[in-house]
Design a protein around this motif. Structure first.
Motif, PDB file in Angstrom:
ATOM      1  N   LEU A  42       0.746  -1.334  -0.102  1.00  0.00           N
ATOM      2  CA  LEU A  42       0.105   0.130   0.026  1.00  0.00           C
ATOM      3  C   LEU A  42       0.995   1.339   0.055  1.00  0.00           C
ATOM      4  CD1 LEU A  42      -2.788  -1.172   2.530  1.00  0.00           C
ATOM      5  CD2 LEU A  42      -3.117  -0.637   0.070  1.00  0.00           C
ATOM      6  N   ASP A  43       1.977   1.307   0.782  1.00  0.00           N
ATOM      7  CA  ASP A  43       2.920   2.639   0.902  1.00  0.00           C
ATOM      8  C   ASP A  43       3.481   2.815  -0.533  1.00  0.00           C
ATOM      9  OD1 ASP A  43       2.096   2.789   3.518  1.00  0.00           O
ATOM     10  OD2 ASP A  43       4.012   1.839   4.306  1.00  0.00           O
ATOM     11  N   ALA A  44       3.842   1.501  -1.276  1.00  0.00           N
ATOM     12  CA  ALA A  44       4.665   1.766  -2.548  1.00  0.00           C
ATOM     13  C   ALA A  44       3.542   2.474  -3.636  1.00  0.00           C
ATOM     14  CB  ALA A  44       5.087   0.532  -2.935  1.00  0.00           C
ATOM     15  N   ALA A  45       2.224   1.892  -3.416  1.00  0.00           N
ATOM     16  CA  ALA A  45       1.202   2.482  -4.462  1.00  0.00           C
ATOM     17  C   ALA A  45       0.825   3.718  -4.098  1.00  0.00           C
ATOM     18  CB  ALA A  45       0.002   1.353  -4.367  1.00  0.00           C
ATOM     19  N   LEU A  46       0.874   4.069  -2.835  1.00  0.00           N
ATOM     20  CA  LEU A  46       0.497   5.623  -2.451  1.00  0.00           C
ATOM     21  C   LEU A  46       1.559   6.486  -2.766  1.00  0.00           C
ATOM     22  CD1 LEU A  46      -1.323   4.840   1.072  1.00  0.00           C
ATOM     23  CD2 LEU A  46      -2.227   6.128  -1.126  1.00  0.00           C
ATOM     24  N   THR A  47       2.748   6.052  -3.128  1.00  0.00           N
ATOM     25  CA  THR A  47       3.729   7.128  -3.534  1.00  0.00           C
ATOM     26  C   THR A  47       3.591   7.407  -4.875  1.00  0.00           C
ATOM     27  OG1 THR A  47       5.243   5.214  -4.237  1.00  0.00           O
ATOM     28  CG2 THR A  47       5.686   6.052  -1.968  1.00  0.00           C
ATOM     29  N   GLN A  48       2.953   6.495  -5.750  1.00  0.00           N
ATOM     30  CA  GLN A  48       2.507   6.572  -7.181  1.00  0.00           C
ATOM     31  C   GLN A  48       1.054   7.309  -7.399  1.00  0.00           C
ATOM     32  OE1 GLN A  48       3.384   3.213  -9.672  1.00  0.00           O
ATOM     33  NE2 GLN A  48       4.873   2.371  -8.324  1.00  0.00           N
ATOM     34  N   PHE A  49       0.100   6.955  -6.362  1.00  0.00           N
ATOM     35  CA  PHE A  49      -1.015   7.518  -6.277  1.00  0.00           C
ATOM     36  C   PHE A  49      -1.603   8.012  -5.059  1.00  0.00           C
ATOM     37  CE2 PHE A  49      -0.658   3.880  -9.611  1.00  0.00           C
ATOM     38  CZ  PHE A  49      -1.221   4.571 -10.753  1.00  0.00           C
ATOM     39  N   ASP A  51      -3.503  10.044  -4.028  1.00  0.00           N
ATOM     40  CA  ASP A  51      -4.729  10.814  -3.910  1.00  0.00           C
ATOM     41  C   ASP A  51      -5.763   9.702  -4.040  1.00  0.00           C
ATOM     42  OD1 ASP A  51      -4.065  13.217  -3.429  1.00  0.00           O
ATOM     43  OD2 ASP A  51      -4.009  13.719  -5.514  1.00  0.00           O
ATOM     44  N   ASP A  52      -5.413   8.230  -4.139  1.00  0.00           N
ATOM     45  CA  ASP A  52      -6.498   7.311  -4.285  1.00  0.00           C
ATOM     46  C   ASP A  52      -7.026   7.101  -2.972  1.00  0.00           C
ATOM     47  OD1 ASP A  52      -7.263   4.238  -4.323  1.00  0.00           O
ATOM     48  OD2 ASP A  52      -6.849   4.784  -6.486  1.00  0.00           O
ATOM     49  N   GLU A  53      -8.406   7.263  -2.985  1.00  0.00           N
ATOM     50  CA  GLU A  53      -9.071   7.160  -1.613  1.00  0.00           C
ATOM     51  C   GLU A  53      -9.300   5.816  -1.027  1.00  0.00           C
ATOM     52  OE1 GLU A  53     -13.305   8.650   0.348  1.00  0.00           O
ATOM     53  OE2 GLU A  53     -11.982  10.106  -0.714  1.00  0.00           O
ATOM     54  N   SER A  54      -9.106   4.811  -2.241  1.00  0.00           N
ATOM     55  CA  SER A  54      -9.534   3.347  -1.817  1.00  0.00           C
ATOM     56  C   SER A  54      -8.177   2.932  -1.154  1.00  0.00           C
ATOM     57  CB  SER A  54      -9.836   2.481  -3.062  1.00  0.00           C
ATOM     58  OG  SER A  54     -11.090   2.990  -3.522  1.00  0.00           O
ATOM     59  N   LEU A  76      -6.241   9.417   5.663  1.00  0.00           N
ATOM     60  CA  LEU A  76      -7.519   9.889   5.119  1.00  0.00           C
ATOM     61  C   LEU A  76      -7.621  11.361   4.935  1.00  0.00           C
ATOM     62  CD1 LEU A  76      -9.703   7.236   6.515  1.00  0.00           C
ATOM     63  CD2 LEU A  76      -9.060   7.419   4.092  1.00  0.00           C
ATOM     64  N   PRO A  77      -8.489  11.717   3.943  1.00  0.00           N
ATOM     65  CA  PRO A  77      -8.812  13.346   3.742  1.00  0.00           C
ATOM     66  C   PRO A  77      -9.650  13.776   5.033  1.00  0.00           C
ATOM     67  CG  PRO A  77     -10.047  12.116   2.213  1.00  0.00           C
ATOM     68  CD  PRO A  77      -8.953  11.096   2.701  1.00  0.00           C
ATOM     69  N   ASP A  82     -15.872   8.372   0.369  1.00  0.00           N
ATOM     70  CA  ASP A  82     -16.352   6.936   0.517  1.00  0.00           C
ATOM     71  C   ASP A  82     -16.950   6.769   2.066  1.00  0.00           C
ATOM     72  OD1 ASP A  82     -15.599   4.232   1.557  1.00  0.00           O
ATOM     73  OD2 ASP A  82     -15.088   4.128  -0.677  1.00  0.00           O
ATOM     74  N   PRO A  83     -17.889   6.097   1.871  1.00  0.00           N
ATOM     75  CA  PRO A  83     -19.015   5.979   3.097  1.00  0.00           C
ATOM     76  C   PRO A  83     -18.046   5.104   4.207  1.00  0.00           C
ATOM     77  CG  PRO A  83     -20.212   5.226   1.278  1.00  0.00           C
ATOM     78  CD  PRO A  83     -18.829   5.468   0.656  1.00  0.00           C
ATOM     79  N   GLU A  84     -17.238   4.048   3.999  1.00  0.00           N
ATOM     80  CA  GLU A  84     -16.327   3.321   5.035  1.00  0.00           C
ATOM     81  C   GLU A  84     -15.478   4.262   5.296  1.00  0.00           C
ATOM     82  OE1 GLU A  84     -15.712  -0.661   4.422  1.00  0.00           O
ATOM     83  OE2 GLU A  84     -16.841  -0.907   2.690  1.00  0.00           O
TER      84      GLU A  84
END
Length: 230
Positions: A42-49, A51-54, A76-77, A82-84
């Protein structure tokens, strides 16, 4: 293992780690309780995306489950869509002793349509905030009103029991528990029976645990995972 390998391969080769690939890998890793690897992906993906809320939601859920509500809030913002994610932020605000901010967030969601499990999570957060602010009667009235509107909703019944327990009101919790038992039928789901069994144990009602789970849970080792939930 295959999903993790695909994600690791993308990271090591400098490829784009698609959010869908990262999410699926992280979910699979969480299911087998390999949280360290799930966070790595997840941390690796978040460096690329970033703002992806999922992706941010999964990272926040892990933080909250690790008793890190501050980390969950950072992931999170402040006003997620997202409801969850709203439910996670609300519960994290309560856990960090910010019930006023939590109630403001929940009030802003009034009138929106949410899935049943999200509605339950948001209601739980609201009740926690009321109790933390010393507004015990408001908490009781709120959950009572929900039960009057949906008397057969066992999720709300469990929240009523927990609300009384939060206030150290054992007699109220016991009365709420007895009311919940009256709604149990042959069609009641195993999940609801397990939730009520957990409350029964906390109330010292082992007899009710037996009645709730008799004939529903295998007694051999084949059902070890199920036994671990009880």
């Amino acid at each position: 293992a295959e999903l993790y390998s695909q994600a690791r391969d993308a990271i090591e080769k400098g490829y784009v780690l698609l959010p869908s690939t990262a999410q699926n890998a992280a979910l699979a890793l969480r299911l087998v309780e390999n949280i360290a690897r799930a966070k790595e992906i997840l941390d690796a993906a978040l460096t690329q995306f970033p703002d992806d809320e999922s992706l941010r939601l999964q990272r926040a859920i892990i933080a909250f489950c690790e008793n890190d509500p501050v980390g969950a809030l950072k992931a999170l913002p402040n006003t997620p869509s997202d409801p969850e994610a709203i439910s996670v932020v609300a519960n994290a605000l309560v856990a960090t002793n910010k019930p006023d901010e939590e109630l403001a967030l929940l009030n802003a969601t009034e009138g929106r349509s949410f899935p049943g499990h999200v509605k339950t999570g948001l209601l739980s957060a609201r009740l926690n905030a009321y109790v933390n602010r010393g507004e015990r009667q408001i908490a009781i009235d709120t959950i009572t009103q929900r039960i009057v509107a949906e008397p057969h909703n066992l999720n709300f019944r469990v929240l009523q029991i927990r609300t009384h327990r939060m206030m150290a009101d054992e007699s109220g919790a016991t009365k709420a528990f007895e009311g919940a038992l009256e709604e149990v039928t042959d069609q009641t789901s195993l999940r609801s029976r397990l939730e009520l069994s957990l409350e029964a144990r906390r109330l010292g009602r082992d007899d009710a645990v037996v009645d709730l789970l008799k004939g529903r849970v295998a007694t051999d080792r084949e059902n070890e995972t199920l036994h671990s939930l009880i």
